[in-house]
Scaffold this motif. Sequence first.
Motif, PDB file in Angstrom:
ATOM      1  N   MET A 249       0.837  -1.194   0.000  1.00 63.21           N
ATOM      2  CA  MET A 249       0.000   0.000   0.000  1.00 63.21           C
ATOM      3  C   MET A 249       0.876   1.250   0.000  1.00 63.21           C
ATOM      4  N   ASN A 250       0.450   2.269  -0.756  1.00 65.35           N
ATOM      5  CA  ASN A 250       1.230   3.505  -0.851  1.00 65.35           C
ATOM      6  C   ASN A 250       0.490   4.676  -0.218  1.00 65.35           C
ATOM      7  N   PHE A 251       1.195   5.403   0.661  1.00 64.91           N
ATOM      8  CA  PHE A 251       0.669   6.621   1.275  1.00 64.91           C
ATOM      9  C   PHE A 251       1.361   7.829   0.644  1.00 64.91           C
ATOM     10  N   HIS A 252       0.561   8.768   0.138  1.00 64.72           N
ATOM     11  CA  HIS A 252       1.074  10.009  -0.423  1.00 64.72           C
ATOM     12  C   HIS A 252       0.597  11.127   0.496  1.00 64.72           C
ATOM     13  N   VAL A 253       1.526  11.770   1.199  1.00 62.43           N
ATOM     14  CA  VAL A 253       1.145  12.772   2.202  1.00 62.43           C
ATOM     15  C   VAL A 253       1.448  14.168   1.674  1.00 62.43           C
ATOM     16  N   LEU A 254       0.408  14.978   1.540  1.00 66.96           N
ATOM     17  CA  LEU A 254       0.558  16.365   1.110  1.00 66.96           C
ATOM     18  C   LEU A 254       0.702  17.231   2.356  1.00 66.96           C
ATOM     19  N   THR A 255       1.834  17.926   2.486  1.00 67.39           N
ATOM     20  CA  THR A 255       2.156  18.625   3.740  1.00 67.39           C
ATOM     21  C   THR A 255       3.141  19.759   3.498  1.00 67.39           C
ATOM     22  N   LEU A 256       3.182  20.712   4.420  1.00 70.98           N
ATOM     23  CA  LEU A 256       4.235  21.747   4.396  1.00 70.98           C
ATOM     24  C   LEU A 256       5.462  21.279   5.182  1.00 70.98           C
ATOM     25  N   PHE A 257       5.353  20.139   5.854  1.00 67.93           N
ATOM     26  CA  PHE A 257       6.455  19.625   6.680  1.00 67.93           C
ATOM     27  C   PHE A 257       6.767  18.162   6.357  1.00 67.93           C
ATOM     28  N   PRO A 258       7.235  17.879   5.125  1.00 71.84           N
ATOM     29  CA  PRO A 258       7.478  16.497   4.700  1.00 71.84           C
ATOM     30  C   PRO A 258       8.493  15.765   5.579  1.00 71.84           C
ATOM     31  N   GLU A 259       9.491  16.495   6.100  1.00 70.85           N
ATOM     32  CA  GLU A 259      10.531  15.837   6.915  1.00 70.85           C
ATOM     33  C   GLU A 259       9.936  15.312   8.226  1.00 70.85           C
ATOM     34  N   MET A 260       8.878  15.950   8.705  1.00 71.37           N
ATOM     35  CA  MET A 260       8.209  15.500   9.929  1.00 71.37           C
ATOM     36  C   MET A 260       7.608  14.103   9.704  1.00 71.37           C
ATOM     37  N   ILE A 261       6.971  13.919   8.557  1.00 66.04           N
ATOM     38  CA  ILE A 261       6.359  12.641   8.208  1.00 66.04           C
ATOM     39  C   ILE A 261       7.442  11.568   8.030  1.00 66.04           C
ATOM     40  N   GLU A 262       8.491  11.924   7.288  1.00 65.71           N
ATOM     41  CA  GLU A 262       9.566  10.962   7.022  1.00 65.71           C
ATOM     42  C   GLU A 262      10.252  10.528   8.314  1.00 65.71           C
ATOM     43  N   GLN A 263      10.555  11.517   9.167  1.00 68.48           N
ATOM     44  CA  GLN A 263      11.222  11.216  10.449  1.00 68.48           C
ATOM     45  C   GLN A 263      10.314  10.393  11.358  1.00 68.48           C
ATOM     46  N   GLY A 264       9.043  10.741  11.377  1.00 64.90           N
ATOM     47  CA  GLY A 264       8.120  10.110  12.318  1.00 64.90           C
ATOM     48  C   GLY A 264       7.823   8.660  11.998  1.00 64.90           C
ATOM     49  N   LEU A 265       7.853   8.313  10.721  1.00 67.52           N
ATOM     50  CA  LEU A 265       7.463   6.950  10.330  1.00 67.52           C
ATOM     51  C   LEU A 265       8.644   6.112   9.842  1.00 67.52           C
ATOM     52  N   GLY A 266       9.826   6.719   9.796  1.00 66.08           N
ATOM     53  CA  GLY A 266      10.999   6.043   9.230  1.00 66.08           C
ATOM     54  C   GLY A 266      11.652   5.006  10.117  1.00 66.08           C
ATOM     55  N   THR A 267      11.258   4.943  11.407  1.00 65.11           N
ATOM     56  CA  THR A 267      11.888   3.988  12.334  1.00 65.11           C
ATOM     57  C   THR A 267      10.903   2.901  12.768  1.00 65.11           C
ATOM     58  N   SER A 268      11.437   1.919  13.494  1.00 68.17           N
ATOM     59  CA  SER A 268      10.637   0.866  14.117  1.00 68.17           C
ATOM     60  C   SER A 268       9.817   0.076  13.080  1.00 68.17           C
ATOM     61  N   ILE A 269       8.627  -0.313  13.449  1.00 66.40           N
ATOM     62  CA  ILE A 269       7.840  -1.249  12.632  1.00 66.40           C
ATOM     63  C   ILE A 269       7.459  -0.637  11.286  1.00 66.40           C
ATOM     64  N   THR A 270       7.058   0.630  11.290  1.00 67.51           N
ATOM     65  CA  THR A 270       6.667   1.268  10.024  1.00 67.51           C
ATOM     66  C   THR A 270       7.883   1.457   9.113  1.00 67.51           C
ATOM     67  N   GLY A 271       9.021   1.797   9.696  1.00 67.19           N
ATOM     68  CA  GLY A 271      10.254   1.946   8.917  1.00 67.19           C
ATOM     69  C   GLY A 271      10.650   0.638   8.270  1.00 67.19           C
ATOM     70  N   ARG A 272      10.531  -0.455   9.016  1.00 62.01           N
ATOM     71  CA  ARG A 272      10.868  -1.793   8.502  1.00 62.01           C
ATOM     72  C   ARG A 272       9.899  -2.192   7.381  1.00 62.01           C
ATOM     73  N   ALA A 273       8.625  -1.856   7.561  1.00 63.62           N
ATOM     74  CA  ALA A 273       7.620  -2.164   6.527  1.00 63.62           C
ATOM     75  C   ALA A 273       7.969  -1.456   5.221  1.00 63.62           C
ATOM     76  N   MET A 274       8.501  -0.249   5.322  1.00 62.08           N
ATOM     77  CA  MET A 274       8.907   0.504   4.137  1.00 62.08           C
ATOM     78  C   MET A 274      10.129  -0.140   3.500  1.00 62.08           C
ATOM     79  N   GLN A 275      11.111  -0.534   4.335  1.00 60.46           N
ATOM     80  CA  GLN A 275      12.324  -1.185   3.825  1.00 60.46           C
ATOM     81  C   GLN A 275      11.993  -2.498   3.125  1.00 60.46           C
TER      82      GLN A 275
END
Length: 239
Positions: free
Chosen positions: A1-27
């Motif tokens: 599944m693909n999430f496309h997040v429209l935001t003024l703070f993209p780094e917040m989304i990347e940092q927030g979901l890039g670790t742990s279980i969600t980060g592994r799911a992306m990897q």
Amino acid sequence: MNFHVLTLFPEMIEQGLGTSITGRAMQKGLVGLYAVNIRDYAANKHKKVDDYTYGGGAGMLMQAQPVYDACMAVQSGLDKPARVVYMTPQGTVFTQEKAKELAGEEDLIILCGHYEGIDERVLEEVVTDEISIGDYVLTGGELPAMVVIDTISRLIPGVLGNGVSADTDSFMNGLLEYPQYSRPEVWRDKPVPAILLSGDHAKVDRWRKEQSLKRTRERRPDLYEKYMQEHPDAEKYIK
Ligand code: 9D3
């Protein structure tokens, strides 16, 4: 599944979901996360995306044009139009049911507001779903978007570890979880409940069911009433 997040703070989304279980799911390639900076779609040379509200009042509003162009740019890259979820305090409150529904989508576009919100005209044009995460006031839609993405991601097969099933969780069965214990057997004079050391699996199951019911009755009478309406036989577990 693909999430496309429209935001003024993209780094917040990347940092927030890039670790742990969600980060592994992306990897692992089970989840795709694309944070799109709405500012990249500003049409003016100052990259300004907000302006004052007609009719007056405090604060700035995100303008329609950059939000529309960012959303259309994402939709154009997809095989079929995706649902567009707007994170807003005015939305319907997010539940596990809503998460299950959205987990069936191939792509999801999630729109995060900041400032005092977004020009209503673009919302009318692009938004299919409006979601709040509860009755408290945050500074923007980014944390709520992360909450929604985290909740949906763990429902995707393979995201949780070996054999861990998302649907044996509490809320999935309508009750709060029973208390859990690990080593040591006694900690600061507090023993683990003896029944858990008995080796009698039927007794353990019964005790856990009773704990779940008592806890739910005490802490979430709303969930308890609903569960008892649907499972009148559960009365026997509760003395
Ligand atoms: C002018 C009145 N304010 C509403 C109470 C404006 C306003 C406050 C905070 C508009 C947006 C926000 C930022 N919050 C979100 O974007 C948000 C949110 C939230 O604050 N609580 C719960 N769920 C959500 S989803 C998006």
